[in-house]
Scaffold this active site. Structure first.
Site, PDB file in Angstrom:
ATOM      1  N   ARG A  79      44.573   0.543 -50.063  1.00 47.56           N
ATOM      2  CA  ARG A  79      44.117   0.228 -51.420  1.00 47.56           C
ATOM      3  C   ARG A  79      44.755  -1.111 -51.804  1.00 47.56           C
ATOM      4  NH1 ARG A  79      41.915   5.291 -52.544  1.00 47.56           N
ATOM      5  NH2 ARG A  79      42.947   6.809 -51.223  1.00 47.56           N
TER       6      ARG A  79
ATOM      7  N   THR B 258      33.713   8.866 -46.780  1.00 52.35           N
ATOM      8  CA  THR B 258      34.789   9.701 -47.330  1.00 52.35           C
ATOM      9  C   THR B 258      34.543  11.144 -46.937  1.00 52.35           C
ATOM     10  OG1 THR B 258      35.558  10.780 -49.354  1.00 52.35           O
ATOM     11  CG2 THR B 258      33.507   9.586 -49.529  1.00 52.35           C
TER      12      THR B 258
ATOM     13  N   ASP C 208      35.136  13.666 -48.619  1.00 48.83           N
ATOM     14  CA  ASP C 208      34.925  14.526 -49.785  1.00 48.83           C
ATOM     15  C   ASP C 208      33.465  14.712 -50.178  1.00 48.83           C
ATOM     16  OD1 ASP C 208      37.648  14.992 -50.123  1.00 48.83           O
ATOM     17  OD2 ASP C 208      37.914  13.152 -51.272  1.00 48.83           O
TER      18      ASP C 208
ATOM     19  N   LYS D 224      42.137  33.281 -39.472  1.00 48.54           N
ATOM     20  CA  LYS D 224      41.504  34.603 -39.567  1.00 48.54           C
ATOM     21  C   LYS D 224      42.015  35.542 -38.486  1.00 48.54           C
ATOM     22  CE  LYS D 224      36.974  35.137 -40.660  1.00 48.54           C
ATOM     23  NZ  LYS D 224      35.532  34.769 -40.757  1.00 48.54           N
TER      24      LYS D 224
ATOM     25  N   ARG E  55      46.173  40.828 -43.675  1.00 50.01           N
ATOM     26  CA  ARG E  55      46.703  40.087 -44.809  1.00 50.01           C
ATOM     27  C   ARG E  55      45.623  39.308 -45.550  1.00 50.01           C
ATOM     28  NH1 ARG E  55      51.694  37.529 -41.755  1.00 50.01           N
ATOM     29  NH2 ARG E  55      53.237  39.147 -42.139  1.00 50.01           N
TER      30      ARG E  55
ATOM     31  N   GLY F 113      40.002  17.723 -51.611  1.00 47.86           N
ATOM     32  CA  GLY F 113      38.996  17.613 -52.679  1.00 47.86           C
ATOM     33  C   GLY F 113      39.679  17.580 -54.036  1.00 47.86           C
ATOM     34  N   ARG F 114      40.156  16.413 -54.436  1.00 45.88           N
ATOM     35  CA  ARG F 114      40.892  16.321 -55.688  1.00 45.88           C
ATOM     36  C   ARG F 114      39.964  16.485 -56.889  1.00 45.88           C
ATOM     37  NH1 ARG F 114      45.360  11.807 -54.937  1.00 45.88           N
ATOM     38  NH2 ARG F 114      45.362  12.779 -52.874  1.00 45.88           N
TER      39      ARG F 114
ATOM     40  N   HIS G  79      41.268  42.249 -44.360  1.00 45.43           N
ATOM     41  CA  HIS G  79      41.844  40.908 -44.506  1.00 45.43           C
ATOM     42  C   HIS G  79      40.888  40.053 -45.326  1.00 45.43           C
ATOM     43  CE1 HIS G  79      39.191  40.524 -41.074  1.00 45.43           C
ATOM     44  NE2 HIS G  79      39.121  39.255 -41.333  1.00 45.43           N
TER      45      HIS G  79
ATOM     46  N   VAL H  28      45.321  16.582 -41.886  1.00 44.48           N
ATOM     47  CA  VAL H  28      44.676  16.928 -40.618  1.00 44.48           C
ATOM     48  C   VAL H  28      43.156  16.809 -40.750  1.00 44.48           C
ATOM     49  CG1 VAL H  28      44.244  18.844 -39.025  1.00 44.48           C
ATOM     50  CG2 VAL H  28      46.547  18.443 -39.892  1.00 44.48           C
TER      51      VAL H  28
END
Lengths: 332, 332, 332, 332
Positions: C76, C130, C132, C159, C167, C175-176, C221, C256
Site C-alpha cells: 500500500r 482479491t 474477498d 472435520k 466436537r 473477509g473484513r 460434530h 494461508v
C-alpha cells in the site's frame, strides 16, 4: 499357528491422528487372517466401560485405509483411571468375550492398558499413534508424516504471500512438550529460525542473528516456526518487532494438522504396526507396545517403554542452523 | 575445521526426482558454511564436458527447497562414458578450479563419478536421488516418498470412480527393475493384488484368488497395481477379463510420478544427505556415496555400494497378502 | 490494429491474491502480441514513485501462470494518495515512456489509478484481484476460487478430527467487510451455521437452532463458519458453549488463504482479464476496469464501478439454511 | 408451499463426476425441507427396473458433500431404452410410490428421463453432471471444475520433469466429443498447443509454429494438450518428432480425472442445482432440466435443451493463441 486369543477388541484413545483408521483396518484384517474375531470399542476406554462396542468385518474396513480421523471415535477417560472404572471395563470384556485389547494412542493410552492388564488380567498391546512423534520407545508414530506435510503445505502457501509483501511470518505448529514436528517442518520449509521446547532459547542468537544474516544476504521475507510448547507465538512476534523492526504476522495452524487423508508412509506404518500388534496377542504375549527402532519394527514391554527418554535429533538442529547461517562464512 | 577442498561443483544426472532441488540447495549452503565455493554444473556430466557451469549463492537457492524437478537440468551423457569425454571434463574442472564433485542420481551416476575420480583424480561423492528407491546401498533415495504419495493420490481418485462403476482398475506405476514403489503404494491404497518384477507371478494365486476372495466378502471394485517392469499392464487387464469376467480399465501413471513439490520427508532427506556429501569432501574423502542404513545416515565406498544387493521387504509382501486374503479364514 | 499506446506498465497493489502472477503474465504477453512493450512496476504504486521498474519478457513470464503470490511484490502506498506522490509517479512514467498502467488489485487500487489518470493524464485500466470477491462491479475477482478451495481443504481436515472427538469447530475465514468467502465455503463444507457481516445475526435462530436440529437428527460434530468481519470467533465459541454446552475449538485460517498455486479457474480468469485490460489500452481507452457480469467479460468506467453496490447472493443463503434445517420438517 | 409430489427418487446415470454425491445430498435434504420423502435409486435406470432402492436421510447424507464418486453407483442401462424396460421401471415407481425422479447425468440421462415421463407419466427433472461440460443447455456441468483442477495438477507435475529434461510433453485429457476441458486446462497450464475436436487442425500452424516460436524465444520445454476425441496422442507425438526433432513423452491422464473430492465450485453448483431440481418437482413441473445461463440458474424443457447447440468459447481460443505466439511480434 494356533492363536492364544479368540476374540479381541481395538480402540483409539487420546488425540486423534491420521492413520488411526488404517491401523484399525489392519488390526481387524490381521485378526481375521489369524483366526481371531476383532470387535471395535468406541470412544476409547469409555467404550470399554460402557460396552459401546461394534462388530468390524472385511467390508466395514474397506476404504478405511485412506480416511482421516478414527471411525471408532476417541476420548480421554477419567473413569478408567480409577479401580472401579477398570472393574467395569473388565466386566465388559467378560461379557463380550474379549481376551485382548489393542490400544492405539500415546503414553497415556499405554499407561491405561498396563494398569488394566495388571489389575484385570486382560492381554494388552499398544500401537503408537500421535502426530507429535513424542513417544520415547519408537522412532516413528502414526500420524507424524501426514501432520508434517499438512503443516508444510500451509507454510508453503504462507510463503507466497509473505514474499509478495516482503514480510516476516511466525507460525505456531503443534507440540506441547516436543519439538519434533516443529523442527522437521522448519528444516523442510527452509525456516530462518525454529523454536522448540527442548532447546533453551537465546533470542539474539536463535532468532535475531539468523534474520539479520538472511537480510544481509538479500532475503526480504522470513519464516519463524514456533512449537506450541515454547509459549505464545504472539510474544515471539512482538519480540521480533522490537529487535528487528519487522512487523510479523502470526498464524496458529491448530487442529488442521490432525486431520486429512493419511500419507503413504502413515498408511504403511499403521498397516505394519497394526498387524504386528495382533501377532503379539496371537502369540500369547501381553503388556507390549509395537515400535520402530533403527528403521526396523520391534516391540517392548510397556513398563520399559514408558521409562525410555527421547530427545530431538541434534544433528538436524546443527544442519538447520548451518544452512540458515551459511552466508556468515562467505558473504560477510 | 579447515576444508580439504576450496571449490566444488554439484550436478544432477539420470532421471529427475522430487527433492533434487532441495539437495542442490543443501550442497550449496553447506559449502558456504564450510568455507567452500560451490558451482552448479548443468545437464549432468554433459555440463562438465562443455563447461555449462553457473554460480550458485544464498539468494539463488532461496525457495529452491520446495520446487520440483532440478534447476540444474539433468541428462544422460554417452560422451562421459568415454576416456576422451572424461578428459574434457577434467579440463573443465581445471579451468574452473573444481576440486570435488557432488553427483545426485542413481547407480549410473555413481559409476560415472567413480571412473572420473579414478582416471582424473577429482574427488567425488554421490547422493542417492531416484523415485524408484532401487539403489542397493541405501534404505532411502530422495524422491521416493513424493512419488509414492503422488501415485497414491491418483489411485485414490481412481478408486472413487471405480467404486461408482463397480469396476476393476489396473494401474501401472513406475519401476522398470524394482517393485518398491508398486509394493509400497499397493499396501497404502489397499490393493487387491500387486505385481512386481522381484516376485515370480502365479496369476491364479496372485491375482485371481484375491479378487475372488474379495468378491465373496462383498467387495465390488478392485485395484490391481503393476510395476512397469512386470510387462504390459494391458496384458494383465486382458488376463483378468479372461479369468474373472471383469472388464478392467488400465491407467499408466507415467512421468507424473516424477514431478511435484517434494514432500516433507524428501526435503529432510535431501537436506541431510546434501550436507553430509559436502562434509565428506571437506574432510578430504573421495569415492563415497551417502546413504541411509538402519534409519541412520552413513556413507560407503562407491565400489562397495555398487556391489551390494537389495531385495524387497518380504515382510511387507506377507502382510499385504494376509490383509487382502483376510476373509479366507473366517468368512468362508 | 495499431495500438494507441507503445509502452505500458503493470503493477499489483493492495493485498495479494493467487492468480496475480497469471494476470501479470497475461498482461505482458498480450502486450507483446499487440506490439506494445510492457514493463513491470514493483511494490505497487510505490514502484511508480521510486522508479522501481523491471523489464518483462516471454521467458521471464514462463512458468508464472502457476505460481502463488506476485513476483512484482505488492504494497500500500500512502505517498501515492498525495498530489506530490502522484507527480513523482508521473515523472517516472515520462522517464520510462509509460503511456498506460494496468493495476491489479481492489477498490483502493482503482481509486489510485483514477486519481492518477485524472491528474496526470496517464491511461489506466484496473483488473480485479482479491480473494474477498468484494468488488462491486464484478461477479468474480481473481484469487477467490483458490482461496475458497484452500479454506475448504483446511476445513475438511478439521472435520476429520472434530468427528473423531465429536466436537464443535468454529472457523474464522477472511473477509473484513464481505461474507462471500465465508458463505461459499460454508455451503461447500456443509456447515451447520455461517455468520457474515451482511446479515444481522440472531444467535438463537442462526446458530443455536441449527445445532440443536442437527443434534436431534443424530449428528455429533458441528462446523460453524465465521467471516472475519463479524467479530471475534472466540466470542462466538464462548456463546456456543453458553447456549449448547458444547466446548468448541477455534481455528483462525489467516493468511494461508492468500497463498498457493492458483486454481484452474483463477488462471483462466486472470488470463482473460489481463488480456482484456491490455486490449482496452491498445484501443486508446482509459479509466476502465475489466469485470465479469452475467458470466461474461465486460468493462466499466472506474467512477461508475466504484459507485456500484454488491450484496451477497440471497438465494445461496436461503438454500444453505434450508439444507441445514432440513430435519425440522420431517424428522421431528 | 404445498408440494405437488410426496415421494421422489434420485439417481445418477452415465459416467460419474465429482460433485454427484453433493447433488444427491442436496436433493435429499431439499426434499426434506419441502416435506417430500426422497429415496435413493441405485445403479442408474437399472435400479429403477430392478427395484434397487434405498432410503436416504439426514445422517446418511452427512459428510457426503465432500466425497468423490457416487454412493448410488452409476451405470448405463440398455434395458431402459426399451418400452418393456421402462414399463418395469414404472411398476417400481408405483410399488415405491415414487411420483418424481431427479436424474443426475448427461444428455443420455435426459433422453431416458424424457421417454420415461412421456410414456409412463412420472415427473422428471434432469441435473447436469459430467466432467466434460458438454451439455448444450448449460454453461456449467457438475464435475467440470474438479476435473480441470485434477488434470492441471497432474500437468503441473509433468512440467517439473519436462523442464528438468528439456523435453516436450503430449498430454491426453478426457473429452471424446468436446474440447472444453482440454481448452480450459490448456490455457491454465500455459500450453504451447491445444488440439480439440471442434477445430480443424492444421498441424503446421497449430503445433509446429507455436513450438518453433517458443523455442526461438528461449523456451526449452513444451506442453501439448490433446482432447481424447482428436485421435491418438501417440500419433500427435510421432508427428511432433517428425516435424521438430523433439522426442515427446505421452501421458494419458485417463479416469483419474473423474475422481477426487469435489472442488468448492462443484459442491456449490451441485448444491444449488440439486435444490432447484426438487423445487421444480414440488411446483408440479416435469420434463425440465436445471441449467446455468449467463451465470444464473435457469431451467429448460428437456426437448428444448436437447435441441440446443454449444460450441467452444472462441475468444478463449483466440487469447490462448495470442499469448502463445506473443513473441512473433516483438522478439523476431
Amino acid at each position: 499357528m494356533k492363536s492364544a486369543v479368540k476374540r479381541i477388541g481395538v480402540l483409539t484413545s487420546g488425540g486423534d491422528a491420521p492413520g488411526m483408521n488404517a491401523a484399525i483396518r489392519s488390526v481387524v484384517r490381521a485378526s481375521m487372517h489369524m483366526g481371531i474375531e476383532c470387535l471395535g470399542i468406541r470412544r476409547g476406554f469409555n467404550g470399554l466401560i460402557t460396552g459401546d462396542i461394534t462388530s468390524m468385518d472385511f467390508v466395514q474396513t474397506s476404504g478405511l485405509i485412506g480416511r482421516g480421523g478414527t471411525v471408532l471415535y476417541t476420548a480421554r477417560s477419567e473413569e478408567f483411571k480409577t479401580d472401579e472404572g477398570r472393574k467395569k471395563a473388565a466386566n465388559t470384556c467378560k461379557l463380550f468375550g474379549l481376551e485382548g485389547i489393542v490400544g492405539i494412542g500415546g503414553d497415556g493410552t499405554y499407561r491405561g492398558l498396563l494398569e488394566f492388564s495388571n489389575q484385570e488380567g486382560v492381554a494388552v498391546v499398544g500401537v503408537p499413534g500421535t502426530i507429535d512423534n513424542d513417544i520415547a520407545c519408537t522412532e516413528y508414530t502414526i500420524g507424524y508424516d501426514t501432520a508434517c506435510n499438512t503443516a508444510l503445505e500451509a507454510i508453503d502457501r504462507l510463503k507466497d504471500t509473505m514474499q509478495s509483501h516482503e514480510r516476516c511470518s511466525v507460525v505456531e505448529v503443534m507440540g506441547r512438550h516436543a519439538g519434533h514436528l516443529a523442527l522437521y517442518v522448519g528444516v523442510a520449509c527452509g525456516a530462518t529460525a525454529v523454536l522448540i521446547p527442548e532447546k533453551k532459547i537465546d533470542f539474539e542468537r536463535d532468532v535475531v542473528e539468523p534474520i539479520r544474516a538472511a537480510r544481509l544476504a538479500g532475503r526480504t521475507h522470513f519464516m519463524v516456526i514456533v512449537a506450541e510448547g515454547v509459549g505464545s507465538s504472539y510474544d515471539v512476534a512482538a519480540k521480533i518487532k522490537e529487535y528487528t523492526g519487522l512487523d510479523p504476522r502470526v498464524t496458529v495452524l491448530g487442529h488442521v494438522q490432525r486431520g486429512g487423508s493419511p500419507s503413504a508412509r502413515d498408511r504403511m506404518e499403521a498397516t505394519y504396526m497394526g498387524y504386528n500388534a495382533v501377532e503379539l496377542l496371537a502369540q500369547g504375549k501381553t503388556n507390549r507396545v509395537v515400535a520402530m527402532q533403527k528403521g526396523a519394527y520391534v516391540d517392548y514391554d510397556i513398563n520399559e517403554a514408558l521409562a525410555m527418554k527421547k530427545g530431538i535429533d541434534e544433528r538436524v538442529y546443527t544442519v538447520l542452523r548451518a544452512l540458515i547461517g551459511a552466508e556468515d562464512k562467505l558473504n560477510i
